[in-house]
Design a protein around this motif. Structure first.
Motif, short mmCIF file in Angstrom:
data_model
loop_
_atom_site.label_atom_id
_atom_site.label_comp_id
_atom_site.label_asym_id
_atom_site.label_seq_id
_atom_site.Cartn_x
_atom_site.Cartn_y
_atom_site.Cartn_z
N SER A 212 0.82 -1.21 0.00
CA SER A 212 0.00 0.00 0.00
C SER A 212 0.86 1.27 0.00
CB SER A 212 -0.92 -0.01 1.22
OG SER A 212 -1.94 0.95 1.09
N ASN A 213 0.15 2.42 -0.01
CA ASN A 213 0.85 3.70 -0.11
C ASN A 213 1.84 3.93 1.03
OD1 ASN A 213 -0.43 4.77 -2.48
ND2 ASN A 213 -2.29 5.07 -1.28
N ASN A 214 1.49 3.47 2.23
CA ASN A 214 2.39 3.70 3.35
C ASN A 214 3.61 2.77 3.34
OD1 ASN A 214 0.88 1.43 3.97
ND2 ASN A 214 0.45 2.03 6.08
N ASP A 215 3.67 1.87 2.35
CA ASP A 215 4.82 0.99 2.18
C ASP A 215 5.78 1.47 1.10
OD1 ASP A 215 3.85 -1.03 4.03
OD2 ASP A 215 2.40 -1.56 2.49
N ILE A 216 5.36 2.44 0.30
CA ILE A 216 6.13 2.83 -0.88
C ILE A 216 7.55 3.26 -0.53
CG2 ILE A 216 6.32 4.55 -2.72
CD1 ILE A 216 3.30 4.44 -3.03
N GLU A 217 7.69 4.17 0.42
CA GLU A 217 9.03 4.67 0.77
C GLU A 217 9.92 3.55 1.28
OE1 GLU A 217 11.17 8.05 3.64
OE2 GLU A 217 8.98 7.86 3.58
N MET A 218 9.37 2.65 2.10
CA MET A 218 10.13 1.52 2.63
C MET A 218 10.58 0.59 1.51
SD MET A 218 8.78 -1.26 5.49
CE MET A 218 7.49 -1.99 4.44
N ILE A 219 9.70 0.32 0.57
CA ILE A 219 10.02 -0.57 -0.54
C ILE A 219 11.06 0.08 -1.46
CG2 ILE A 219 9.08 -1.65 -2.64
CD1 ILE A 219 6.43 -1.95 -1.02
#
Length: 253
Positions: A212-219
């Motif tokens: 999801s969107n809140n995972d983008i930076e981490m990924i």
């Protein structure tokens, strides 16, 4: 030692269940001397309830999109709360400009701000419902949530918040907007835990997975994996996909 940071909803917990292969994989991962970390947008009460209910093993827990971090004993080791005035400003804006309730959480409870239109239905339990005039009594707010009617409204609401308030970050997650301090993210949570562990361990690799969107930076930061059923926007950030996180773990063991 390898570190694996995994989102929870639709990454570990898919369609209201955890595949049995995940439990076996996590156990083998940890037995091999690696660390397994859950990174979720859920508040601590919700995710800790799920962990206990499913007997899911973990070494660290990143909750509230990175605003709270716990060790394997469920002890708080990091907290990043709003400036009170900033939190009140966001809550008042949501209350005045959108229908329905506004939810706020800290390390002690979850509260719901009663709506001005009488639309106070909630699909989950809160500790208390309060009037908008009572928010000045609430301190150490770490996350603000706004439930929306559909994913399109969620994206629109998150965009409005991000454009209007530079002090915060709003994440669009299906039918909920998660609002946190602008330096709070799962990616920064990964960095925090890495800094702790690298003092006494040789960290060979950091793995991340989400949907999801809140995972983008981490990924993006750690060249992570995306769940195969994620939307095309999320899938476009990588060419590394998975069905269950056990697929990743077995490949990395």
């Amino acid at each position: 030692m390898k570190l694996f940071f995994s989102d929870y909803d639709m990454t570990i917990y898919i369609h209201e269940k955890i595949d049995k292969s995940v439990f076996d994989a996590v156990r083998k991962w940890r037995d091999a001397g690696n660390k397994f970390i859950i990174a979720t947008g859920r508040n601590k009460f919700s995710i800790l309830d799920h962990i206990q209910r499913h007997n899911l093993e973990f070494d660290y827990l990143i909750a509230n999109n990175g605003a709270l971090i716990f060790n394997d004993k469920k002890e708080l080791i990091f907290e990043n709360s709003f400036n009170n005035d900033t939190a009140y400003k966001i809550i008042n804006f949501l209350h005045e400009n959108f229908s329905g309730t506004v939810e706020i959480s800290n390390n002690d409870y979850i509260l719901s701000i009663k709506s001005k239109d009488g639309n106070d239905y909630l699909p989950f339990k809160v500790d208390k419902k309060i009037h908008i005039n009572e928010i000045q009594n609430i301190k150490n707010i770490i996350q603000i949530n706004k439930i929306t009617p559909n994913p399109e409204t969620t994206e629109m609401t998150a965009n409005i918040i991000n454009e209007k308030f530079e002090e915060v970050t709003a994440y669009a997650n299906i039918r909920t907007v998660d609002i946190v301090k602008n330096n709070v993210s799962k990616a920064n949570g990964v960095d925090f835990i890495y800094e702790i562990l690298k003092k006494d361990n040789d960290i060979e690799k950091i793995l991340t997975a989400g949907d999801s969107n809140n995972d983008i930076e981490m990924i993006k930061r750690y060249d992570g994996y995306v769940q195969i059923n994620a939307n095309e926007k999320i899938k476009s950030i990588t060419n590394k996909y998975f069905n269950f996180i056990s697929d990743i773990i077995y490949n990395e063991l």
